[in-house]
Design a protein around this motif. Sequence first.
Motif, PDB file in Angstrom:
ATOM      1  N   GLU A 172     -30.796  45.716 -20.292  1.00 33.33           N
ATOM      2  CA  GLU A 172     -29.746  44.739 -20.038  1.00 33.33           C
ATOM      3  C   GLU A 172     -28.767  45.182 -18.951  1.00 33.33           C
ATOM      4  OE1 GLU A 172     -29.509  41.694 -21.478  1.00 33.33           O
ATOM      5  OE2 GLU A 172     -31.450  42.121 -22.413  1.00 33.33           O
ATOM      6  N   CYS A 174     -26.359  47.353 -19.255  1.00 33.69           N
ATOM      7  CA  CYS A 174     -25.057  47.767 -19.800  1.00 33.69           C
ATOM      8  C   CYS A 174     -25.276  48.305 -21.211  1.00 33.69           C
ATOM      9  CB  CYS A 174     -24.061  46.604 -19.803  1.00 33.69           C
ATOM     10  SG  CYS A 174     -24.553  45.222 -20.847  1.00 33.69           S
ATOM     11  N   CYS A 176     -25.452  48.954 -25.122  1.00 31.33           N
ATOM     12  CA  CYS A 176     -25.461  48.140 -26.341  1.00 31.33           C
ATOM     13  C   CYS A 176     -24.718  48.922 -27.418  1.00 31.33           C
ATOM     14  CB  CYS A 176     -26.889  47.848 -26.793  1.00 31.33           C
ATOM     15  SG  CYS A 176     -27.814  46.813 -25.644  1.00 31.33           S
ATOM     16  N   ARG A 210     -21.525  39.472 -25.704  1.00 25.72           N
ATOM     17  CA  ARG A 210     -21.469  40.080 -24.369  1.00 25.72           C
ATOM     18  C   ARG A 210     -20.010  40.216 -23.947  1.00 25.72           C
ATOM     19  NH1 ARG A 210     -26.246  40.534 -21.751  1.00 25.72           N
ATOM     20  NH2 ARG A 210     -28.031  39.697 -22.895  1.00 25.72           N
ATOM     21  N   ILE A 215     -22.532  45.205 -24.636  1.00 30.24           N
ATOM     22  CA  ILE A 215     -22.971  44.169 -25.578  1.00 30.24           C
ATOM     23  C   ILE A 215     -22.703  44.702 -26.978  1.00 30.24           C
ATOM     24  CG2 ILE A 215     -24.923  42.832 -26.456  1.00 30.24           C
ATOM     25  CD1 ILE A 215     -26.228  43.132 -23.705  1.00 30.24           C
TER      26      ILE A 215
END
Length: 421
Positions: A172, A174, A176, A210, A215
């Motif tokens: 993603e 970024c 998690c 988000r 996230i």
Amino acid sequence: MTPLADAIRPASLDEVVGQSHILGEGKPLRRILERGVIPNMIFYGPSGIGKTTLARMIAERSGMTLHKLNGTSVSVGDIKEIIEETRTLSGMNGILLYLDEIQYLNKKQQQSLLEHIENGSITLIASTTENPYFAVFNAIISRSTVFEFRPVSAEELVPAVERAFRLMGEREGCPCVPETGVCEHIASGCGGDVRKAINTVELSVLAGERREDDIFVSLDTAQSLTQRSNMRYDRDGDQHYDILSAFQKSIRGSDENAALHYLARLLEAGDLLSPIRRLLVIAAEDIGLAYPQAMPIVKSCVDAATQLGLPEARIPLAEAVILLCTAPKSNSAIMAIDAALDDLRRKDCGTIPSSLRDGHYGGAEKLGHAQGYQYPHAYPNHYVEQQYLPDAIKNRVYYEFGDNRQEQAAKQYRDQIKKTR
């Protein structure tokens, strides 16, 4: 994009999650694989716990020509093509056949492999979710080593779940960030199924909040995605019979807490008929004459459960379970009838004594039937000593009084009327 569960597959034995009983240091399967000699093997266990992953890992390192088939779609023609290849240049170093879901192959398909498995031109690694001793042809079993794979414990699963969150972060772009307790909840809520746990991580991230730099996956989100997913139950397979076995053995062992747990498993899976039938069996087999009232009470409970249906049926069934667990136990009745059946099956027990045979027809007296019979109700205590068993087994004893109060009271009464005849 490759599903996360496939992207995270381990590349070495040390990365395999769980199965330490066969893959740990010094354990049999690990020693076999480290030697580099691959025997015919059958991997047996529930889905999502590494059978396919390990089979692929072995196959890729074998140096043999690899073929992969799935029992749900394979044909005899597919198998014949692989057999033909054993006679070609590509089959010189041997062929390794990875056969997933072998239980779906019919007997003819399995038999077609036998000769080539036996002479070593084909090495078989098969996997199955069903007990191979029931689902696989005996000749295949006898030429293979069966390894049982077990559901992975929550403790073993947590590192894999944490790794899955990190990999999803890389995908993603970024980080998690799972809320405290999320990893543990997913690990414990997926019934030991690694694939299910990883898929839950992927869904949790996709459903996550988000934020500016990451996230965030809340515990509520994880809980909503793992609800009921920790249940492993196959009404026609091993899980069904394993739970019923544990259920009866827990009642027989007077452990009401364990018995209630296994009842809950059955009911949570929507299976009402199986515990009802088993409770009636237990009342007769395990409680028996130690508490004869158990049978009518349990019958009333199961009748009520049938009429109520789920979820209310859980209440009378729980009452029946607790009653049977806390009741005195005796297996004297089943031991007695099984002993009588064993005599009938193994030897000639002789004919019924003439005095006991039917005399309600013309000519019975001439045959000597029903002659000499003594009517017990005409004697004190409604008892008179006479022979009832055939001559060949006239002294055979099948029933032994149990050591519980109920049966000992019956024994005392029986001994008393025999003494005062």
